[in-house]
Each structure stands twice: as C-alpha cells, then as structure tokens.
Design an enzyme around this catalytic site. Structure first.
Site, PDB file in Angstrom:
ATOM      1  N   ASN A  10     -60.582 -67.714  72.322  1.00 43.53           N
ATOM      2  CA  ASN A  10     -61.773 -66.971  72.719  1.00 43.53           C
ATOM      3  C   ASN A  10     -62.972 -67.886  72.528  1.00 43.53           C
ATOM      4  O   ASN A  10     -63.422 -68.108  71.404  1.00 43.53           O
ATOM      5  CB  ASN A  10     -61.906 -65.705  71.868  1.00 43.53           C
ATOM      6  CG  ASN A  10     -63.164 -64.919  72.177  1.00 43.53           C
ATOM      7  OD1 ASN A  10     -63.835 -65.171  73.174  1.00 43.53           O
ATOM      8  ND2 ASN A  10     -63.491 -63.960  71.321  1.00 43.53           N
ATOM      9  N   LYS A  12     -65.971 -67.382  73.356  1.00 41.05           N
ATOM     10  CA  LYS A  12     -67.195 -66.616  73.107  1.00 41.05           C
ATOM     11  C   LYS A  12     -68.356 -67.155  73.954  1.00 41.05           C
ATOM     12  O   LYS A  12     -68.143 -67.592  75.077  1.00 41.05           O
ATOM     13  CB  LYS A  12     -67.516 -66.584  71.610  1.00 41.05           C
ATOM     14  CG  LYS A  12     -66.336 -66.052  70.786  1.00 41.05           C
ATOM     15  CD  LYS A  12     -66.695 -65.768  69.360  1.00 41.05           C
ATOM     16  CE  LYS A  12     -65.479 -65.228  68.613  1.00 41.05           C
ATOM     17  NZ  LYS A  12     -65.835 -64.833  67.226  1.00 41.05           N
ATOM     18  N   HIS A  97     -63.537 -56.323  71.338  1.00 40.30           N
ATOM     19  CA  HIS A  97     -63.773 -57.275  70.253  1.00 40.30           C
ATOM     20  C   HIS A  97     -64.838 -56.696  69.317  1.00 40.30           C
ATOM     21  O   HIS A  97     -65.739 -55.976  69.752  1.00 40.30           O
ATOM     22  CB  HIS A  97     -64.241 -58.612  70.820  1.00 40.30           C
ATOM     23  CG  HIS A  97     -64.237 -59.722  69.817  1.00 40.30           C
ATOM     24  ND1 HIS A  97     -65.244 -59.882  68.891  1.00 40.30           N
ATOM     25  CD2 HIS A  97     -63.335 -60.702  69.574  1.00 40.30           C
ATOM     26  CE1 HIS A  97     -64.971 -60.935  68.133  1.00 40.30           C
ATOM     27  NE2 HIS A  97     -63.822 -61.450  68.524  1.00 40.30           N
ATOM     28  N   GLU A  99     -67.347 -57.891  68.064  1.00 37.77           N
ATOM     29  CA  GLU A  99     -68.716 -58.238  68.438  1.00 37.77           C
ATOM     30  C   GLU A  99     -69.221 -57.343  69.574  1.00 37.77           C
ATOM     31  O   GLU A  99     -70.435 -57.144  69.714  1.00 37.77           O
ATOM     32  CB  GLU A  99     -68.777 -59.723  68.830  1.00 37.77           C
ATOM     33  CG  GLU A  99     -68.594 -60.623  67.607  1.00 37.77           C
ATOM     34  CD  GLU A  99     -68.042 -61.995  67.909  1.00 37.77           C
ATOM     35  OE1 GLU A  99     -67.757 -62.724  66.941  1.00 37.77           O
ATOM     36  OE2 GLU A  99     -67.877 -62.344  69.102  1.00 37.77           O
ATOM     37  N   GLY A 173     -65.179 -66.139  61.881  1.00 42.81           N
ATOM     38  CA  GLY A 173     -66.175 -67.200  61.821  1.00 42.81           C
ATOM     39  C   GLY A 173     -66.736 -67.493  60.455  1.00 42.81           C
ATOM     40  O   GLY A 173     -67.685 -68.264  60.322  1.00 42.81           O
ATOM     41  N   SER A 213     -60.806 -66.753  61.555  1.00 41.39           N
ATOM     42  CA  SER A 213     -60.790 -68.064  60.893  1.00 41.39           C
ATOM     43  C   SER A 213     -59.406 -68.701  60.896  1.00 41.39           C
ATOM     44  O   SER A 213     -58.988 -69.322  59.921  1.00 41.39           O
ATOM     45  CB  SER A 213     -61.327 -67.951  59.464  1.00 41.39           C
ATOM     46  OG  SER A 213     -62.693 -67.571  59.470  1.00 41.39           O
ATOM     47  N   GLY A 234     -61.011 -68.294  67.555  1.00 38.76           N
ATOM     48  CA  GLY A 234     -62.401 -68.461  67.948  1.00 38.76           C
ATOM     49  C   GLY A 234     -62.836 -69.909  67.863  1.00 38.76           C
ATOM     50  O   GLY A 234     -62.594 -70.709  68.752  1.00 38.76           O
TER      51      GLY A 234
END
Length: 254
Positions: A10, A12, A97, A99, A173, A213, A234
C-alpha cells in the site's frame, strides 16, 4: 485448507511519476528474476495506476487501488468508481483502511456498500480492520475486529473476491508491533467471525493478511503463523528490496 500467501504493498499518498516508475519497474524486475510461492499486489495512488500497470507488464504482480466509491458513475466530485478502476486494469481495491475510517469517518455500513460495488465489477476487495491503542488497552481488540467483520463484510464474500487485512491502528507506521501470539489470537478470532457470517468452509479459504510496521526483520515470524496468509505493507513497500525481502519469507501454501 490451502491458502496462497499474498504480499501486498500500500503506497498510500506517496510517489510522483519519476520515483513511482522506478519503484514499480524494480519490483517487476525482481519478481521476474526470482521464484516465489506467493502472489504480489501493489496499490499506488490513483495518479499512478495507469503508469504502474505499464511498468508491471510481464511480471506476476496484480494492480490495486486504495479506495473506491460505491456508485457506478455520477455527481461525485473527487471520487472514482469501481468501473473506472476495472477499466484501468485494477484487480484489487483496498477498502476500509483505518486512515479512511478515521480521517474520513467511514462507517462499517459505507464500507460494506463499497465492497459490494467493487465485487459487482469483478474486483477483489482487501477489507481492513483493526483496533486503536485505547481499544487494545481496554481489552476490546477481539470485539472491535469481530464487529468490523460483521459490519463490513457482505454476504456475497468469498475467497475469490475478498481478502481481510488486520492492521492494529496503533502499529501502522509507528514501528511498534503486537507479539506474534497477539496477532495469531486476533487472526483466529477473525476467522471464527467469518465462519459465523459466511460459513466455515468459506472462512477457511479466505486469506487474512497482517499489516502494521511489517518489515524484513519481523516478516518471517508473522508469516509463519497458522492464520496469517500474507501481509499488507505500508512503508516497507516503498523500497523494492524490502518489499521483495518480505516476500522471500512467505511460506508455501497453508
């Protein structure tokens, strides 16, 4: 029940044309030059989908998007429809997601509508679930994840059109990760929730990814867990070497 590992990146809101091209070409090159027992997926931002598709040509790497609207077309400024994604060559789309749930206030009900719309045009959905740090500290991890399964996964979900991604929000993250035992406990509970909603046979076939992570140094431990069927990556997916190194830790069929 055999489930083939899926290693998904991903990207992002990262990469412009130059660095996105370099990243996609390098991933494609390394996938072509190595033998893997897993499947690959990359999900760049909308602006790079067409370009990345060209860069991946000849490599066994699927193309996916990071979000979708539930409508086929219409007055939805700034949105993109499932038909548009399919037209671009996407095979997958990430939906729900954290986010999107947090930054855009997306509910389980909205996410389910998006999933159904994506399924209707043949897209495979990666439905994301996960708890906040507060929810974890209050002992609500399993409850939150199961509720998101019951609320976000539609009745038409199958192993062919649906992937689940468990991403503890507090680990995304941050460099922090739950223990392997914690991850397996949640994945097992998620599979039970899927079995309750869709039936045991379907639940045993659906892939459940871990995200949060994930990096080369911890991939082997997570990917070896019985109910972990791949990773949604990510930051590490923005470095081709790290992305490929994670894939090298993927075991054969589970």
């Amino acid at each position: 029940m055999a489930r083939k590992m899926l290693i998904a990146g991903n990207w992002k809101m990262n990469c412009l044309t130059a660095d996105g091209t370099t990243l996609a070409k390098e991933i494609a090159r390394q996938v072509k030059e190595n033998k893997f027992d897993c499947e690959f997926l990359v999900c760049p931002p909308f602006t790079l989908l067409a370009m990345v598709k060209k860069c991946l040509r000849g490599a066994k790497v699927a193309l996916g998007a990071q979000d979708v609207h539930f409508a086929d077309k219409g007055a939805h400024t700034g949105d993109i429809s499932p038909y548009m994604l399919a037209d671009l060559g996407c095979k997958y789309v990430i939906i729900g997601h954290s986010e999107r749930r947090t930054d855009h206030g997306e509910s389980n009900e909205l996410i389910e509508k998006k999933v159904v719309a994506a399924h209707n045009v043949g897209l495979t959905t990666v439905i994301c679930i996960g708890e906040t740090l507060e929810e974890r500290e209050n002992g609500r991890t399993i409850q939150v994840c199961q509720n998101e399964i019951f609320g976000s996964v539609p009745e038409d979900a199958t192993a062919k059109n649906t992937v689940i991604a468990y991403e503890p929000i507090w680990a995304i993250g941050t460099g922090k990760t739950p223990t392997a035992a914690d991850v397996e406990e949640v994945h097992a509970a998620v599979r039970k929730a899927l079995a309750k909603k869709l039936g045991r046979s379907t639940a045993e076939k659906i892939r459940i990814l871990y995200g949060g992570s994930v990096k080369p140094s911890n991939a082997k431990e997570f990917l070896a867990l019985p109910d972990v069927d791949g990773a949604l990556i990510g930051g590490a997916s923005l470095k081709a070497d790290d992305f490929i190194e994670i894939a090298k830790n993927a075991p054969k069929l589970k």
